[in-house]
Design an enzyme around this catalytic site. Structure first.
Site, PDB file in Angstrom:
ATOM      1  CG  HIS A  84      -0.393   0.294   2.516  1.00 17.59           C
ATOM      2  ND1 HIS A  84      -0.174  -0.679   3.463  1.00 17.59           N
ATOM      3  CD2 HIS A  84       0.010   1.454   3.081  1.00 17.59           C
ATOM      4  CE1 HIS A  84       0.336  -0.124   4.551  1.00 17.59           C
ATOM      5  NE2 HIS A  84       0.459   1.170   4.344  1.00 17.59           N
ATOM      6  CG  ASP A 132      -0.110  -4.039   2.838  1.00 16.36           C
ATOM      7  OD1 ASP A 132       0.423  -3.591   1.808  1.00 16.36           O
ATOM      8  OD2 ASP A 132      -0.414  -3.333   3.826  1.00 16.36           O
ATOM      9  CB  SER A 228       3.132   2.002   6.082  1.00 16.28           C
ATOM     10  OG  SER A 228       1.815   2.407   6.293  1.00 16.28           O
TER      11      SER A 228
END
Length: 283
Positions: A84, A132, A228
């Site tokens: 992402h 992911d 992230s």
């Protein structure tokens, strides 16, 4: 592997650019506005500052949307991050050997990478944030030293391990709470306890699969906006540190809210990593 190799010339060309966009990205680092909550996740909450060089595999990434993420060095040629953070970008800057993201020093190594140097997992689903994970190839081998060094990957035998109640180390530059103005300048780390899968599923229901691994935030510690792609590292009984997860998402309730933090479980992707990178995965 061949497909990635073909785009190296593109990466080199962009890496030598001195465009105003790249200068702007460099200035933005450390003061980037991050999406909140279930958007891409900056400082570690409840953490401590890491010693310089303690996590030499950690990479600071800023993409052309101005979003800050982490990456993880796997070898001289490849790094890992979350899909992402890379999906839809045109280029990004990767900084290796970084401790303080606001103070460049002699340990920094910088690469400007075109999106074609990145390979998203073929089953990545942005809508439900599944699979992911993404790989990044550098245009030439990275020179390793005490500040830039890869982390060990898990073995195939680790796919059978139940990490419930074990403690792992997470490191990143993310926010220290929901209301923080920006990223934490210096690299932080925190130790978190892994939750049993059924507890994580209780909170997130069908969003949690066996490709995820979750940590407890009940003591006010966890990841936050800007985290992230942060590494989840487990220390085996023999002292070996291995990468077992990468930061994927947090709850809409906020950072360290009591809801689990969710990571991509790395040992579910060993075949794919080995196929793309030619890194030998032990059994």
């Amino acid at each position: 592997m061949k497909w990635l190799s073909r785009i190296i010339l593109v990466v080199v060309a962009i890496g030598s650019s001195s465009s105003s966009e790249l200068r702007l990205l460099k200035k933005q680092i450390g003061i980037i506005s991050q999406p909140k909550k279930n958007g891409p996740i900056g400082r570690i909450v409840g953490g401590n500052e890491a010693a310089v060089g303690r996590f030499p595999y950690q990479i600071a990434i800023i993409n052309d949307f101005g979003v800050f993420c982490s990456g993880i060095l796997l070898s001289e040629n490849f790094a890992l991050s979350v899909a992402h953070c890379i999906d839809g970008i045109f280029y990004m800057i990767a900084y290796l050997g970084v401790h303080n993201i606001r103070e460049e020093d002699e340990n920094w190594v910088q690469w400007v990478l075109h999106r074609d140097s990145c390979l998203l997992h073929p089953d990545w689903n942005a809508e439900i944030r599944s699979n992911d994970i993404a790989l990044i190839e550098f245009p030439e081998p990275i020179e390793l030293n005490s500040y830039i060094n890869p982390i060990a990957l898990p073995s195939r035998q680790d796919q059978k391990v139940d990490y419930s109640s074990e403690y792992v180390t997470i490191s990143g530059w993310g926010y220290d709470d929901d209301d923080a103005f920006g990223l934490t300048p210096t690299l932080q780390y925190v130790k978190l306890r892994i939750l049993p899968p059924e507890i994580c599923q209780h909170f997130y229901t069908e969003r949690i699969r066996d490709t995820n691994i979750c940590t407890d935030t009940g003591l006010g510690r966890g990841i936050c906006n800007g985290d992230s792609g942060v590494p989840m590292v487990y220390q085996r009984s023999d002292g070996t540190s291995v990468l077992i997860g990468i930061g994927s998402f947090i709850s809409q309730m906020g950072c360290a809210s009591g809801w689990p933090d969710v990571f991509t479980r790395l040992d579910r992707y060993l075949d794919w990593i080995e196929e793309v990178t030619n890194i030998t995965i032990s059994h």
